[in-house]
Design an enzyme around this catalytic site. Structure first.
Site, PDB file in Angstrom:
ATOM      1  N   TYR A   1     -20.201  12.657  19.346  1.00  0.00           N
ATOM      2  CA  TYR A   1     -19.454  13.893  19.093  1.00  0.00           C
ATOM      3  C   TYR A   1     -17.985  13.659  18.776  1.00  0.00           C
ATOM      4  O   TYR A   1     -17.341  14.466  18.095  1.00  0.00           O
ATOM      5  CB  TYR A   1     -19.605  14.854  20.283  1.00  0.00           C
TER       6      TYR A   1
ATOM      7  N   HIS B   1      -2.314   2.646   8.678  1.00  0.00           N
ATOM      8  CA  HIS B   1      -3.354   1.877   7.977  1.00  0.00           C
ATOM      9  C   HIS B   1      -3.595   0.593   8.758  1.00  0.00           C
ATOM     10  O   HIS B   1      -2.640  -0.094   9.125  1.00  0.00           O
ATOM     11  CB  HIS B   1      -2.898   1.572   6.552  1.00  0.00           C
TER      12      HIS B   1
ATOM     13  N   TYR C   1      -8.344  20.955  21.650  1.00  0.00           N
ATOM     14  CA  TYR C   1      -8.124  19.541  21.903  1.00  0.00           C
ATOM     15  C   TYR C   1      -7.988  18.759  20.619  1.00  0.00           C
ATOM     16  O   TYR C   1      -8.787  18.870  19.723  1.00  0.00           O
ATOM     17  CB  TYR C   1      -9.338  18.995  22.682  1.00  0.00           C
TER      18      TYR C   1
ATOM     19  N   HIS D   1     -12.073  -3.664   3.391  1.00  0.00           N
ATOM     20  CA  HIS D   1     -10.616  -3.672   3.549  1.00  0.00           C
ATOM     21  C   HIS D   1     -10.191  -3.207   4.936  1.00  0.00           C
ATOM     22  O   HIS D   1      -9.648  -3.990   5.699  1.00  0.00           O
ATOM     23  CB  HIS D   1     -10.012  -2.792   2.443  1.00  0.00           C
TER      24      HIS D   1
ATOM     25  N   HIS E   1      -6.409  -2.932   9.598  1.00  0.00           N
ATOM     26  CA  HIS E   1      -7.558  -3.783   9.271  1.00  0.00           C
ATOM     27  C   HIS E   1      -8.323  -4.042  10.568  1.00  0.00           C
ATOM     28  O   HIS E   1      -8.750  -5.166  10.839  1.00  0.00           O
ATOM     29  CB  HIS E   1      -7.093  -5.105   8.657  1.00  0.00           C
TER      30      HIS E   1
ATOM     31  N   GLU F   1       0.820  -1.222   0.000  1.00  0.00           N
ATOM     32  CA  GLU F   1       0.000   0.000   0.000  1.00  0.00           C
ATOM     33  C   GLU F   1       0.850   1.267   0.000  1.00  0.00           C
ATOM     34  O   GLU F   1       0.371   2.337   0.376  1.00  0.00           O
ATOM     35  CB  GLU F   1      -0.940   0.008   1.209  1.00  0.00           C
TER      36      GLU F   1
HETATM   37 ZN   LIG Z   1      -4.633  -3.055   3.904  1.00  0.00          ZN
END
Ligand SMILES: [Zn+2]
Length: 237
Positions: free
Chosen positions: A138, A117, A234, A180, A119, A98
């Protein structure tokens, strides 16, 4: 989802929030964040990947985790440097499949210094239904807007998936990738990890709430108020 909703960022992950030199300290922080995604149940085995913007020999680029190596076995030398200018890779390993998503997000979004990234289970479960995370809570605003979009499906590693992710990330710090997982971005590794964990936690809450009926939504004005507060007090830099 071990520790997926509770942990603070462990000491040692704090970084400077701006492009830094590609050095051993940055590589160690990146490896620590990658391992933390496993410890917190955000990834398993070799899934997911992590990157950080940096400068190497005057060239701006990113460090990214390599493909096909378990995070517990990673060494500093295994990380791959990818030039932001031409996408050329430097290192002894091949980059994560990726790598294109990381490269194109960091090219297009100069405010981001790192990407995580995952899963992670709850976020991925939502993505398998092509569902956005709506303004039901929120804390969605920590991702930069009133929702977290789910990008249309495309094969992993493709230009199409990168294009879809970039579009879904417009004005946001996170998106889901259909069938994904999740992409989370931040000014630095610490923030990107925190966003990934928050998306997973909120997705888990949404999955708990939905069987009782579609959860109530906050209004645009209510979300705008929270987004404004976050920008000033924040979670925002
Ligand atoms: Zn992936």
């Amino acid at each position: 989802m071990k520790n997926a909703s509770t942990g603070r960022v462990p000491s040692g992950l704090q970084d400077r929030g701006e492009p830094v030199e590609d050095d051993p300290a940055l590589r160690q922080r990146l490896i620590l964040v990658a391992r933390t995604t496993i410890e917190r149940g955000l990834n398993v085995n070799k899934s997911g990947n992590v990157s950080a913007r940096c400068v190497r020999g005057g060239t701006e680029g990113l460090l990214v985790t390599p493909t096909a190596i378990a995070y517990q076995d990673l060494t500093e030398e295994d990380l791959v440097f990818v030039s932001l200018q031409d996408g050329r890779c430097s290192g002894v390993r091949a980059p994560s499949s990726e790598w294109r998503i990381h490269l194109e997000i960091l090219r297009a979004r100069p405010e981001f210094g790192a990407i995580v990234h995952t899963h992670s289970p709850a976020a991925t479960a939502l993505s398998c239904h092509g569902l956005d995370l709506p303004a039901f809570h929120y804390m969605i605003a920590i991702c930069g807007g009133p929702d977290v979009r789910c990008a249309p499906y495309a094969t992993f590693g493709t230009q199409e998936l990168s294009d879809n992710a970039l579009a879904a990330l417009a004005d946001r710090k996170a998106c889901l990738l259909r069938s994904h997982g999740c992409v989370a971005c931040g000014a630095d590794l610490t923030e990107a990890l925190a966003i990934a964990q928050e998306v997973e936690h909120l997705s888990h809450i949404y999955l708990l709430a939905r069987p009782l009926g579609e959860p109530l939504r906050l209004s645009e004005a209510q979300m705008d108020s929270v987004i404004g507060q976050f920008r000033t007090s924040y979670g925002q830099r």
